[in-house]
Write an enzyme that holds these catalytic residues in place. Structure first.
Site, PDB file in Angstrom:
ATOM      1  N   ASP A   1       0.849  -1.193   0.000  1.00 33.27           N
ATOM      2  CA  ASP A   1       0.000   0.000   0.000  1.00 33.27           C
ATOM      3  C   ASP A   1       0.881   1.238   0.000  1.00 33.27           C
ATOM      4  OD1 ASP A   1      -1.769   2.076   0.322  1.00 33.27           O
ATOM      5  OD2 ASP A   1      -2.958   1.084   1.876  1.00 33.27           O
TER       6      ASP A   1
ATOM      7  N   HIS B   1       0.318   8.043   3.733  1.00 35.96           N
ATOM      8  CA  HIS B   1       0.988   7.411   4.863  1.00 35.96           C
ATOM      9  C   HIS B   1       2.500   7.650   4.884  1.00 35.96           C
ATOM     10  CE1 HIS B   1      -2.867   5.531   5.343  1.00 35.96           C
ATOM     11  NE2 HIS B   1      -2.797   5.009   4.140  1.00 35.96           N
TER      12      HIS B   1
ATOM     13  N   ILE C   1      -0.401   9.577   8.275  1.00 39.75           N
ATOM     14  CA  ILE C   1      -1.095   8.735   9.246  1.00 39.75           C
ATOM     15  C   ILE C   1      -0.762   7.267   8.992  1.00 39.75           C
ATOM     16  CG2 ILE C   1      -2.964  10.382   9.551  1.00 39.75           C
ATOM     17  CD1 ILE C   1      -4.694   8.623   7.729  1.00 39.75           C
TER      18      ILE C   1
ATOM     19  N   GLY D   1      -4.816   2.286   7.930  1.00 38.13           N
ATOM     20  CA  GLY D   1      -5.872   1.652   8.710  1.00 38.13           C
ATOM     21  C   GLY D   1      -5.697   0.152   8.806  1.00 38.13           C
TER      22      GLY D   1
END
Length: 292
Positions: free
Chosen positions: A193, A198, A213, A216
């Protein structure tokens, strides 16, 4: 309009043939924090995640990322009937159910279909379901996920439904914490990913965040691993399904608190940020684990 439910619902997204090996499993486990605590390099329990060999086990959450594990481009959003861009999208929820414990290596084909589009007014929720099958045609696992698309609701469509997971009104059977490392997102992005949200500070700021961040799905894997270790004796083969709703963000360097309960033959859990100015902020909600 950018999303046309009449086109989207029921449309096949496509199929992907993929394979994985022990190195992929090891990297995934390291990406979700396995082996990071003091003494884990000597612990047989911890080494079940991080040492290749006959004792290696696979957390079922690996099945979510296995089809895209070797991708190096940002995730595509080429969905039938959906004209959206990556900056609008937040992962809404994720679930996986496995037919049997996942092998440490293998190959499969996953076929994915758009199943629902919900109109939440200021946003749309798009649901997908994928079924992974072996070369012999046996179902290995099934995934269901949703994405939350900001700014794309309001056409008067079905708002959808949701079923909250009730947290027991008693002390948790486990209450543990995991310290997210500063480089956690940079490591986890090697699991397929490469969304710049991120890793790239400028992209994150443009998306409304002060800094990149954590993925998830990294939080998702961390929580399952912590629950497996704390409540199942570290035995990943007991997990037959895991699902959660992504309720908030985590920044590298923060701590995730995981509380879990044995309830009606399965586990239910909550995950929040622990400590610091965002203490108590939600991470995962409606979190459940089905057991063999």
């Amino acid at each position: 309009m950018p999303i046309d439910p009449t086109v989207a619902i029921g449309s096949p997204v496509g199929e992907v043939e993929f394979s994985w090996n022990q190195s992929d499993v090891l990297l995934y486990h390291l990406g979700i924090g396995a082996g990071s605590r003091e003494g884990d390099n000597l612990s047989p329990d911890a080494l079940r995640y991080t040492l290749d060999g006959p004792a290696l086990q696979v957390l079922p959450s690996f099945g979510v990322v296995a089809p895209t594990f070797h991708m190096t481009d940002p995730p595509p959003l080429d969905l039938p009937g959906c004209d959206i861009n990556l900056a609008q999208v937040v992962h809404g929820s994720q679930a996986i159910s496995v037919s049997a414990p996942l092998p440490t290596s293998g190959s499969a084909t996953i076929r994915t279909t758009l199943t629902d589009v919900w109109d939440k007014g200021k946003a749309a929720v798009i649901w997908q379901e994928g079924v992974a099958t072996s070369p012999a045609g046996e179902e290995l696992w099934r995934v269901r996920s949703s994405i939350f698309v900001k700014g794309e609701g309001g056409w008067g469509g079905d708002r959808g439904s949701s079923q909250a997971v009730e947290i027991p009104d008693r002390a948790a059977d486990c209450d543990v914490a995991y310290d997210v490392t500063p480089q956690q997102a940079l490591l986890y992005r090697l699991c397929g990913d490469r969304n710049p949200l991120h890793a790239d500070p400028d992209f994150a700021k443009a998306a409304g965040f002060p800094a990149p961040i954590l993925h998830g799905l990294c939080s998702y894997g961390i929580v399952l691993r912590e629950l497996t270790d704390a409540l199942l004796g570290g035995d990943a083969t007991r997990v037959t399904g895991f699902g959660a709703r992504f309720a908030g963000v985590v920044f590298p360097g923060e701590t995730i608190r995981v509380q879990g309960w044995h309830e009606d033959g399965r586990l239910v859990a909550s995950a929040t940020v622990a400590g610091g100015p965002r203490d108590g902020s939600p991470v995962l909600a409606d979190c459940w684990v089905d057991l063999a």
